[in-house]
Each structure stands twice: as C-alpha cells, then as structure tokens.
Design an enzyme around this catalytic site. Structure first.
Site, PDB file in Angstrom:
ATOM      1  N   ASN A 151      39.068   5.638 -24.171  1.00 51.13           N
ATOM      2  CA  ASN A 151      38.922   6.780 -23.191  1.00 51.13           C
ATOM      3  C   ASN A 151      39.194   6.117 -21.764  1.00 51.13           C
ATOM      4  OD1 ASN A 151      36.432   5.568 -23.281  1.00 51.13           O
ATOM      5  ND2 ASN A 151      35.301   7.093 -22.543  1.00 51.13           N
ATOM      6  N   LYS A 174      40.610  -7.534 -27.351  1.00 51.54           N
ATOM      7  CA  LYS A 174      41.395  -6.378 -28.321  1.00 51.54           C
ATOM      8  C   LYS A 174      41.197  -5.175 -27.680  1.00 51.54           C
ATOM      9  CE  LYS A 174      40.176  -3.827 -31.676  1.00 51.54           C
ATOM     10  NZ  LYS A 174      41.109  -2.780 -31.654  1.00 51.54           N
ATOM     11  N   GLN A 230      28.061   3.493 -33.885  1.00 54.30           N
ATOM     12  CA  GLN A 230      28.438   3.180 -35.142  1.00 54.30           C
ATOM     13  C   GLN A 230      28.849   1.802 -35.258  1.00 54.30           C
ATOM     14  OE1 GLN A 230      28.801   5.996 -33.743  1.00 54.30           O
ATOM     15  NE2 GLN A 230      27.351   7.344 -34.785  1.00 54.30           N
ATOM     16  N   VAL A 231      30.270   1.657 -34.463  1.00 54.58           N
ATOM     17  CA  VAL A 231      30.558   0.338 -34.500  1.00 54.58           C
ATOM     18  C   VAL A 231      29.707  -0.624 -33.867  1.00 54.58           C
ATOM     19  CG1 VAL A 231      32.608  -0.912 -33.798  1.00 54.58           C
ATOM     20  CG2 VAL A 231      32.957   1.426 -34.750  1.00 54.58           C
ATOM     21  N   GLY A 232      29.275  -0.628 -32.743  1.00 52.23           N
ATOM     22  CA  GLY A 232      28.301  -1.354 -32.212  1.00 52.23           C
ATOM     23  C   GLY A 232      27.183  -1.998 -32.932  1.00 52.23           C
ATOM     24  N   GLU A 248      27.723  -1.760 -25.137  1.00 52.33           N
ATOM     25  CA  GLU A 248      27.600  -0.396 -24.292  1.00 52.33           C
ATOM     26  C   GLU A 248      28.214   0.554 -25.282  1.00 52.33           C
ATOM     27  OE1 GLU A 248      25.819   0.001 -21.810  1.00 52.33           O
ATOM     28  OE2 GLU A 248      25.309  -2.166 -21.712  1.00 52.33           O
ATOM     29  N   CYS A 282      32.077   8.478 -21.856  1.00 53.28           N
ATOM     30  CA  CYS A 282      30.947   8.286 -22.505  1.00 53.28           C
ATOM     31  C   CYS A 282      29.769   8.820 -21.616  1.00 53.28           C
ATOM     32  CB  CYS A 282      30.649   6.742 -22.543  1.00 53.28           C
ATOM     33  SG  CYS A 282      31.030   5.802 -20.812  1.00 53.28           S
ATOM     34  N   GLN A 329      40.020  12.872 -33.231  1.00 57.95           N
ATOM     35  CA  GLN A 329      39.383  13.529 -32.264  1.00 57.95           C
ATOM     36  C   GLN A 329      39.486  15.011 -32.388  1.00 57.95           C
ATOM     37  OE1 GLN A 329      36.903  11.371 -30.864  1.00 57.95           O
ATOM     38  NE2 GLN A 329      37.323  12.581 -29.014  1.00 57.95           N
ATOM     39  N   GLU A 385      26.586  12.886 -30.738  1.00 58.33           N
ATOM     40  CA  GLU A 385      27.768  12.701 -29.720  1.00 58.33           C
ATOM     41  C   GLU A 385      29.083  13.498 -30.268  1.00 58.33           C
ATOM     42  OE1 GLU A 385      29.808   8.888 -28.752  1.00 58.33           O
ATOM     43  OE2 GLU A 385      29.363   9.185 -26.737  1.00 58.33           O
ATOM     44  N   GLU A 465      26.277  -4.066 -17.148  1.00 56.48           N
ATOM     45  CA  GLU A 465      27.469  -4.164 -16.662  1.00 56.48           C
ATOM     46  C   GLU A 465      27.688  -4.080 -15.293  1.00 56.48           C
ATOM     47  OE1 GLU A 465      30.203  -2.040 -19.598  1.00 56.48           O
ATOM     48  OE2 GLU A 465      31.107  -3.887 -19.321  1.00 56.48           O
TER      49      GLU A 465
HETATM   50  P1  NAD Z   1      34.910   2.722 -31.625  1.00 58.57           P
HETATM   51  O1  NAD Z   1      33.486   2.218 -31.435  1.00 58.57           O
HETATM   52  O2  NAD Z   1      35.662   3.396 -32.592  1.00 58.57           O
HETATM   53  O3  NAD Z   1      35.906   1.673 -31.060  1.00 58.57           O
HETATM   54  C1  NAD Z   1      35.741   0.641 -30.039  1.00 58.57           C
HETATM   55  C2  NAD Z   1      36.707  -0.426 -30.261  1.00 58.57           C
HETATM   56  O4  NAD Z   1      35.847  -1.116 -31.278  1.00 58.57           O
HETATM   57  C3  NAD Z   1      37.949  -0.269 -30.569  1.00 58.57           C
HETATM   58  O5  NAD Z   1      38.922  -1.476 -29.940  1.00 58.57           O
HETATM   59  C4  NAD Z   1      38.053  -0.529 -32.181  1.00 58.57           C
HETATM   60  O6  NAD Z   1      39.247  -0.830 -32.507  1.00 58.57           O
HETATM   61  C5  NAD Z   1      36.936  -1.364 -32.370  1.00 58.57           C
HETATM   62  N1  NAD Z   1      36.327  -1.476 -33.650  1.00 58.57           N
HETATM   63  C6  NAD Z   1      36.193  -0.513 -34.602  1.00 58.57           C
HETATM   64  N2  NAD Z   1      35.688  -0.823 -35.615  1.00 58.57           N
HETATM   65  C7  NAD Z   1      35.317  -2.147 -35.423  1.00 58.57           C
HETATM   66  C8  NAD Z   1      34.720  -3.294 -36.225  1.00 58.57           C
HETATM   67  N3  NAD Z   1      34.052  -2.819 -37.328  1.00 58.57           N
HETATM   68  N4  NAD Z   1      34.250  -4.760 -35.651  1.00 58.57           N
HETATM   69  C9  NAD Z   1      34.768  -4.808 -34.465  1.00 58.57           C
HETATM   70  N5  NAD Z   1      35.496  -3.644 -33.627  1.00 58.57           N
HETATM   71  C10 NAD Z   1      35.576  -2.447 -34.185  1.00 58.57           C
HETATM   72  O7  NAD Z   1      35.001   3.774 -30.020  1.00 58.57           O
HETATM   73  P2  NAD Z   1      36.340   4.601 -29.380  1.00 58.57           P
HETATM   74  O8  NAD Z   1      36.190   5.892 -30.352  1.00 58.57           O
HETATM   75  O9  NAD Z   1      37.373   3.699 -29.179  1.00 58.57           O
HETATM   76  O10 NAD Z   1      35.572   5.077 -28.205  1.00 58.57           O
HETATM   77  C11 NAD Z   1      34.407   6.224 -28.110  1.00 58.57           C
HETATM   78  C12 NAD Z   1      33.351   5.673 -27.996  1.00 58.57           C
HETATM   79  O11 NAD Z   1      33.105   4.768 -26.857  1.00 58.57           O
HETATM   80  C13 NAD Z   1      32.165   6.882 -27.621  1.00 58.57           C
HETATM   81  O12 NAD Z   1      31.163   6.585 -28.623  1.00 58.57           O
HETATM   82  C14 NAD Z   1      31.686   6.826 -26.374  1.00 58.57           C
HETATM   83  O13 NAD Z   1      30.725   7.109 -25.919  1.00 58.57           O
HETATM   84  C15 NAD Z   1      31.971   5.212 -25.992  1.00 58.57           C
HETATM   85  N6  NAD Z   1      32.173   4.649 -24.740  1.00 58.57           N
HETATM   86  C16 NAD Z   1      30.883   4.103 -24.276  1.00 58.57           C
HETATM   87  C17 NAD Z   1      31.150   3.727 -22.840  1.00 58.57           C
HETATM   88  C18 NAD Z   1      29.987   2.974 -22.349  1.00 58.57           C
HETATM   89  O14 NAD Z   1      30.249   2.164 -21.202  1.00 58.57           O
HETATM   90  N7  NAD Z   1      28.615   3.115 -22.655  1.00 58.57           N
HETATM   91  C19 NAD Z   1      32.097   3.551 -22.329  1.00 58.57           C
HETATM   92  C20 NAD Z   1      33.281   4.513 -22.897  1.00 58.57           C
HETATM   93  C21 NAD Z   1      33.126   4.799 -24.155  1.00 58.57           C
END
Ligand code: NAD
Length: 485
Positions: A151, A174, A230-232, A248, A282, A329, A385, A465
């Site tokens: 985003n 990455k 979910q990924v975090g 984050e 976000c 999306q 979200e 950050e």
């Molecule tokens: P996402 O979690 O799907 O992907 C983020 C990154 O993680 C991508 O590069 C993806 O390829 C990678 N990824 C996916 N699965 C993984 C795994 N199993 N292991 C390691 N890496 C993996 O998020 P998105 O759809 O790209 O972005 C939207 C999300 O990001 C929203 O939830 C948004 O709130 C959040 N976001 C948070 C902030 C913040 O600073 N808090 C800023 C921007 C976006």
C-alpha cells in the site's frame, strides 16, 4: 514488448534460480502488463542472505560519512526521479498521481533524515569508579531482513532500509509481489547512489515462498515487517528466538466526532482519512463515532461527501480516488458490503463495483466509496480490518462511551478526535489504547520523524519505527564496555 526484471543478489542482476516469473499488472486496467518479475524461492534467499552476510562488515567499518553520503546522494536521485517513479506507482498500485507524488517525494526526505542519523549515531558514558571508564558502544546488528506491503511500497521500505543501512547493516529486501516495480526503483536509486555491491539484496517473490524462506533463514539477525496481523503472527511464530523482530500490522482506526464539532470540518477530515489512498492506508479511518445530536446530519454530510468523490484512473484529471490494488482486495471489499447488509446495516451510499458503469473502468478494480449506517459495536464492520473505501458510522451518548467504543477492537494503531474541547483531548490522549492519536486531523498522515507504531494487534511493540532519540535502537545493538579499573 514486456520488460523482464531481475533479483539483485551478490551485486548481480539475475533471474530466479528456478527460472519462474510472475506478472505485475495495473489495477486500473488488468490488461496492462507492467512487467515480469522473478518468482524466487528458498534457494535465491539462501544465496542472498550469504552475500549480504559477507558484505556488511566492510560497510559497518567504513566511516559514518561514507554511509551518510550514499544516503544523501540517494535523496538527490530520488528527488530527480520522483515524478517518473510516481507515475509508475500509480500504474502499479492504483493510487492517484497526487498521492503517488506525495509518497515518492517523501522518500528523499526520509533518506536525508537517516543520512543524518548515520552521522549522529553514538553511545553514552556512565559514572564510574576512579581509574575506570564505562561506556556504551552502538554497533550494527548484521543482516536485516525487510518485508513490506503494497500500500505504501516506497515509504514502508525506505523507512526500514535507510536506517538499517545508516547503522552499518546489510539488507535483504522482499517487496510485496503486488508492487515489485517500486521495490526495484528504490533499490536502483540506492545502487546508483554508490551502495557497495552485495550489501542490499532484492529478492522478488511471494510471501509463501520468499517471505517464509527469509523467516526460516538462520542467517538473518533482525527482521522488520509491515503487513497484516495474520502474516505478522505467522512470522513471529516461525522466527528463531534470537532473531530481533519488529512487526507493524493492521488497524481498525476510528475518528470520533464530539458534540461541539463543525460538521463540514469533520466531514473533510473523515473524507481524507477514509477515502484517501482508496481506504488502503494502515492508518485509514474505517469507523466513525458521532455524538448522537449530530448523528443524522453527519451521516447525510458524509454520504454527500462520498458521492462527490470522482472514482477513476489515478492518472485522470479530477479523480479523487483510484481503484483498489488487486482482484483480491476488490472481492474482499465487496464481500464486506454483503456482510454489512446481512448484518442488517444500511449502505447509505457506495460500496458498488463501477466496472459496468463506465467503459473506461470496465477492466479495473473500481468501487464507489461506501458509508454504512446502522452497525452495532459488535458488527464485523466495526471489528475487522477491511482495508478499502468503506466507513462504518455509529452514534454515542457520552464521552466515556466514545472512548470505550474507540478502543473496542483488537487493533490499536491510529485514532482521531474532532473537537475544540481541550480537557477532553487531554483525557482522551492519556486513556486511549492507540499508538497514534490525532486531533482535528485524519487518522492517516504522519510525520516521518515522529514515533510510529501501534498497540495491541497493530504491532509487536518491539521498537517504534521512526521517532526521536531511539530511532536507531532496532537497527543497532549496544555493548557495555569497561575501560581500565
Ligand atoms: P500482507 O501481510 O499480506 O503482506 C505483507 C508482506 O508479507 C508481503 O511482502 C508478503 O509477500 C509477505 N508475506 C506474506 N506471507 C508471508 C509469510 N508467510 N511469511 C513472510 N512474509 C509473508 O499485507 P499486505 O496485503 O501486503 O498489506 C496490507 C496490510 O498491511 C494491512 O493489514 C495493513 O494494515 C498493513 N499495513 C500496516 C502498516 C503499519 O505501519 N502498521 C503500514 C502499511 C500496511
């Protein structure tokens, strides 16, 4: 002709070792193929991590001016390329050209900020016994992995890569598979600014392959991630316990409109927070809590505001909102509109696909900005979200109820308050469980030198950050050194 892009590993541009590629397409027109990128795997990650591991000690040993000068040069290059990169950002992610320019121009400032940090890095001395001197020595961590979302594909990456490099680390980066071109452009700027070969590896690919391989690698010393909760959570569970980790994540941000607020002002603030960046920030506003006496008028005003936003290609004149970024999306946002109806809420305006409405939008992921009324605090629209141009609006009866409702989610990223009542502002800022508190401004939009990060599911809260004195804490480690005695 379709352009084929490569990874940058060990100072060389190269395809994925397995030879696979993935497509990068324009969300405003899915027929528009931007390029082919390496669909990398664990073997690419392994080579990249080893190369960065070899490169960083020399960079760490270089003088701070060397590191700062690379970042200053990168800032100049970024400024010079900002317009060209912004046009590509709109094509790749969908945001309007104005929004893209804001993002690309900001990167130059970000690089300058961290160039300064490279020069400022220092430790402390401590009161000690006679004949002894005790001090702290701040050193780089080593190999820093950077995993970013689509985003803000430039900002999220730059605010991690720049401090990591400033502190003397090497980086394996990455970018999101949705916005690989922006990852490419950022790395090109840094390489053209004179970064030593091998220090910054760019590995394109999917989360389930490259992301997981990075997380599983024992060669990384720190991992900084921005993306979904979910990924975090998966990353945190998979990482080795001695790998430093910064996560984050998502948000369910609210704007609270108190009884003394001016409706026009409040609507303008909510418009920017909820529909700016197509609701895909976000820190974007997805809940609006309104003092009951203003409620009916606020719903009307917000609906009128949303109807006034022209949706279209981010490059077109007068467009206020671009498409959502991916087919996924698009499906997800429309599904939440169905959920709203199924839960008995009222879609006051928007929430419709615009594909059929205009031949120019027929091949993109265009959705009209939605205002949803009649939600309960327990409704999924108030809890989950959505990450799209959808805002749920709900009344409250008193200030205590408003603060309780604002905190009634698993997230805690950004919240904003529209009022001129100073005592309530003070009480709210102290009470709320959010990492970012805004007053009379949208939940989204932050300074690049202020601490950034959420509470609860929005962050693992390992380190903020950006920010002030502690800005380099995540990217350095400290030794206590005792001299003499
Ligand atoms: P996402 O979690 O799907 O992907 C983020 C990154 O993680 C991508 O590069 C993806 O390829 C990678 N990824 C996916 N699965 C993984 C795994 N199993 N292991 C390691 N890496 C993996 O998020 P998105 O759809 O790209 O972005 C939207 C999300 O990001 C929203 O939830 C948004 O709130 C959040 N976001 C948070 C902030 C913040 O600073 N808090 C800023 C921007 C976006």
């Amino acid at each position: 002709m379709t352009t084929t892009f490569h990874n940058h590993i060990a100072g060389q541009w190269q395809p994925a070792l397995g030879g696979a590629r993935f497509e990068d397409r324009n969300p405003a027109d899915e027929r528009d193929l931007i390029g082919l990128f390496p669909d990398s795997g664990a073997e690419d990650v392994q080579v990249a991590v080893a190369a960065v591991g070899q490169a960083w000690p020399a960079w760490a040993a270089a003088s701070p001016e060397v590191r700062a000068n690379v970042l200053f040069k990168a800032a100049d290059l970024m400024s010079a390329r900002a317009e060209a990169i912004a046009a590509e950002l709109t094509r790749e992610e969908g945001k309007t050209l104005g929004e893209a320019l804001n993002e690309s121009r900001r990167i130059a400032a970000n690089f300058r900020l961290y160039a300064g940090e490279a020069l400022r890095l220092g430790g402390e001395t401590y009161a000690s016994e006679a004949g002894q001197m005790v001090l702290s020595l701040r050193q780089p961590v080593g190999v820093v992995a950077v995993i970013t979302p689509w985003n803000f594909p430039l900002s999220m990456a730059a605010r991690k890569i720049a401090p990591a490099l400033a502190a003397g680390n090497g980086v394996i980066f990455k970018p999101s598979e949705v916005t690989p071109l922006m990852g490419q452009r950022l790395v090109e700027v840094l390489l053209d600014a004179g970064l030593p070969a091998g220090l910054l590896a760019l590995v394109h690919g999917r989360g389930a392959s490259v992301g997981q391989a990075i997380t599983a690698s024992r060669g990384i010393d720190a991992l900084t991630f921005t993306g979904s909760y979910q990924v975090g959570r998966q990353i945190a569970a998979a990482l080795s316990t001695d790998t430093r980790c910064q996560l984050e994540m998502g948000g369910k941000n609210a704007t609270i409109v108190l009884g003394d607020a001016d409706l026009d002002k409040a609507a303008a603030i909510i418009r920017r927070g909820a529909f700016g960046l197509t609701g895909q920030a976000c820190t974007g506003t997805s809940r609006v809590l309104v003092a009951r006496p203003l409620y009916a008028a606020m719903v009307e005003k917000l609906a009128e505001t949303a109807r006034g936003i022209r949706v279209g290609r981010g490059t077109a004149e007068g467009v206020g909102m671009g498409p959502v970024a991916t087919a996924q999306q698009y499906e997800k946002v429309l599904n939440y509109i169905d959920i709203a109806r199924a839960e008995g809420a009222r879609v006051v305006t928007g929430g419709a696909s615009l594909r059929e409405s205009d031949p120019a939008l027929a091949h993109g992921y265009f959705i009209s900005p939605a205002v949803i009324d009649g939600v309960t605090p327990q409704s999924r629209l108030m809890k989950e979200e959505i990450f799209g141009p959808v805002v749920a609006i709900c009344p409250f009866d008193d200030f205590d109820e408003a603060t309780t409702l604002a905190d009634d989610t698993e997230y805690g990223l950004a919240v904003s308050l529209v009022t001129n009542d100073l005592q309530k502002v003070i009480a709210f800022a102290q009470r709320t469980q959010h990492g970012i508190v805004k007053v009379n401004s949208p939940t989204g939009g932050v300074s690049l030198n202020a601490p950034f990060g959420g509470f609860k599911h929005s962050s693992n809260q390992a380190a903020k950050e950006q920010g002030g004195a502690n800005v380099m804490d995540f990217y350095t480690r400290i030794k206590a050194v005792y001299l003499g005695g």
